[in-house]
Design an enzyme around this catalytic site. Structure first.
Site, PDB file in Angstrom:
ATOM      1  N   LYS A 107       0.851  -1.201   0.000  1.00 55.23           N
ATOM      2  CA  LYS A 107       0.000   0.000   0.000  1.00 55.23           C
ATOM      3  C   LYS A 107       0.885   1.248   0.000  1.00 55.23           C
ATOM      4  O   LYS A 107       1.937   1.273   0.635  1.00 55.23           O
ATOM      5  CB  LYS A 107      -0.927  -0.012   1.217  1.00 55.23           C
ATOM      6  CG  LYS A 107      -2.024  -1.067   1.059  1.00 55.23           C
ATOM      7  CD  LYS A 107      -3.055  -1.003   2.139  1.00 55.23           C
ATOM      8  CE  LYS A 107      -3.857   0.250   2.187  1.00 55.23           C
ATOM      9  NZ  LYS A 107      -5.024   0.309   1.322  1.00 55.23           N
ATOM     10  N   THR A 119       0.601   4.034   1.495  1.00 53.80           N
ATOM     11  CA  THR A 119       0.827   4.656   2.806  1.00 53.80           C
ATOM     12  C   THR A 119       2.127   4.150   3.421  1.00 53.80           C
ATOM     13  O   THR A 119       2.915   4.940   3.956  1.00 53.80           O
ATOM     14  CB  THR A 119      -0.362   4.362   3.742  1.00 53.80           C
ATOM     15  OG1 THR A 119      -1.538   4.907   3.160  1.00 53.80           O
ATOM     16  CG2 THR A 119      -0.147   4.967   5.119  1.00 53.80           C
ATOM     17  N   TYR A 120       2.376   2.840   3.346  1.00 52.73           N
ATOM     18  CA  TYR A 120       3.619   2.290   3.882  1.00 52.73           C
ATOM     19  C   TYR A 120       4.805   2.589   2.963  1.00 52.73           C
ATOM     20  O   TYR A 120       5.899   2.934   3.432  1.00 52.73           O
ATOM     21  CB  TYR A 120       3.489   0.782   4.119  1.00 52.73           C
ATOM     22  CG  TYR A 120       2.737   0.452   5.388  1.00 52.73           C
ATOM     23  CD1 TYR A 120       3.250   0.799   6.631  1.00 52.73           C
ATOM     24  CD2 TYR A 120       1.506  -0.201   5.356  1.00 52.73           C
ATOM     25  CE1 TYR A 120       2.572   0.508   7.807  1.00 52.73           C
ATOM     26  CE2 TYR A 120       0.821  -0.503   6.530  1.00 52.73           C
ATOM     27  CZ  TYR A 120       1.357  -0.142   7.748  1.00 52.73           C
ATOM     28  OH  TYR A 120       0.691  -0.429   8.912  1.00 52.73           O
ATOM     29  N   ARG A 127       5.394   5.089   1.134  1.00 53.20           N
ATOM     30  CA  ARG A 127       5.826   6.477   1.286  1.00 53.20           C
ATOM     31  C   ARG A 127       6.599   6.709   2.580  1.00 53.20           C
ATOM     32  O   ARG A 127       7.172   7.771   2.788  1.00 53.20           O
ATOM     33  CB  ARG A 127       4.615   7.406   1.227  1.00 53.20           C
ATOM     34  CG  ARG A 127       3.975   7.421  -0.135  1.00 53.20           C
ATOM     35  CD  ARG A 127       2.608   8.043  -0.122  1.00 53.20           C
ATOM     36  NE  ARG A 127       1.887   7.659  -1.321  1.00 53.20           N
ATOM     37  CZ  ARG A 127       1.265   8.508  -2.115  1.00 53.20           C
ATOM     38  NH1 ARG A 127       1.275   9.788  -1.847  1.00 53.20           N
ATOM     39  NH2 ARG A 127       0.638   8.060  -3.169  1.00 53.20           N
ATOM     40  N   LEU A 174       3.549 -12.317   5.101  1.00 53.95           N
ATOM     41  CA  LEU A 174       3.961 -11.007   4.596  1.00 53.95           C
ATOM     42  C   LEU A 174       5.348 -10.666   5.118  1.00 53.95           C
ATOM     43  O   LEU A 174       5.670 -10.972   6.266  1.00 53.95           O
ATOM     44  CB  LEU A 174       2.990  -9.925   5.100  1.00 53.95           C
ATOM     45  CG  LEU A 174       1.504 -10.136   4.837  1.00 53.95           C
ATOM     46  CD1 LEU A 174       0.676  -9.271   5.770  1.00 53.95           C
ATOM     47  CD2 LEU A 174       1.200  -9.806   3.393  1.00 53.95           C
ATOM     48  N   GLU A 175       6.150 -10.024   4.295  1.00 54.57           N
ATOM     49  CA  GLU A 175       7.458  -9.559   4.735  1.00 54.57           C
ATOM     50  C   GLU A 175       7.484  -8.047   4.613  1.00 54.57           C
ATOM     51  O   GLU A 175       7.151  -7.494   3.562  1.00 54.57           O
ATOM     52  CB  GLU A 175       8.571 -10.172   3.879  1.00 54.57           C
ATOM     53  CG  GLU A 175       9.963  -9.829   4.369  1.00 54.57           C
ATOM     54  CD  GLU A 175      10.663  -8.796   3.494  1.00 54.57           C
ATOM     55  OE1 GLU A 175      11.545  -8.090   4.020  1.00 54.57           O
ATOM     56  OE2 GLU A 175      10.323  -8.679   2.318  1.00 54.57           O
ATOM     57  N   GLN A 204      -0.941 -23.201   4.801  1.00 54.76           N
ATOM     58  CA  GLN A 204      -0.210 -22.617   5.942  1.00 54.76           C
ATOM     59  C   GLN A 204      -1.127 -21.744   6.797  1.00 54.76           C
ATOM     60  O   GLN A 204      -2.008 -21.074   6.296  1.00 54.76           O
ATOM     61  CB  GLN A 204       1.013 -21.841   5.469  1.00 54.76           C
ATOM     62  CG  GLN A 204       0.718 -20.556   4.740  1.00 54.76           C
ATOM     63  CD  GLN A 204       1.978 -19.932   4.160  1.00 54.76           C
ATOM     64  OE1 GLN A 204       3.021 -20.558   4.009  1.00 54.76           O
ATOM     65  NE2 GLN A 204       1.887 -18.659   3.834  1.00 54.76           N
TER      66      GLN A 204
END
Length: 190
Positions: free
Chosen positions: A113, A115-116, A118, A138-139, A182
């Protein structure tokens, strides 16, 4: 190959349980407190996923070598909080709240996204292959020289769904993929 719209994503999630839990609208505020959130839920041509409050933050206290064939699980510190602080120039693993069941003729791509992005926080996820299912690991890479914060239960990445003109000959499930089904944050497997 074509990208799938919000109507298709909604139909597949409601009829085939493709995304569970499924949020049919973009959520931007906490209903109980009116606090602003990083948005999640169905968008025009994708689905914005949330991360759970279960994090594994990378640390080098044991001076281990990062080896994908023989990964040292002691290289992570477990964090179970609503916010996760990632040290400068480091990374953390998390998982989606949503559980996915990808159809046989669909390839799913994940993008971070804005937001992250930036803030210098990069989200990396490999494609979700046809007939893969599970929580997505997620990493989050903190590319800055300052600590960075990730918020649980808010939007972190967007999934895009691409439908092929024909069904694949061999799916992830057919190959008995090592990450099939998983749950939780899953570390590398050789």
């Amino acid at each position: 190959m074509s990208i799938k719209s919000d109507k298709w994503i909604k139909k597949m999630s409601e009829e085939k349980d493709m995304i569970s839990p499924f949020q049919p609208n973009q959520i931007k505020r906490n209903e109980s407190s009116d606090e602003k959130l990083i948005s999640y839920g169905l968008s025009s041509y994708g689905y914005d996923v949330r991360c759970a409050s279960e994090f594994k933050v990378f640390t080098n206290i044991h001076s281990a070598t990062v080896d994908p064939k023989k990964f040292d699980s002691t290289s992570f510190i477990d964090v179970d909080k609503e916010e996760c602080i990632i040290p400068p120039n480091s990374f953390a693993l998390a998982r989606t709240i949503e559980y996915f069941k990808i159809p046989r003729d669909i390839l799913t791509i994940c993008l971070g996204k804005s937001t992250y992005a930036r803030c210098g926080i990069i989200v990396n996820v490999t494609p979700l292959e046809p007939e893969w299912e599970g929580h997505v690991t997620l990493e989050f890479s903190n590319t800055t020289s300052l600590p960075a914060k990730i918020y649980a239960n808010e939007g972190v990445a967007q999934m895009l769904f691409f439908q092929s003109d024909e069904v694949c000959e061999t799916s992830y499930k057919d190959r008995d993929g090592k990450y099939q089904g998983q749950k939780g944050v899953t570390l590398p497997k050789a």
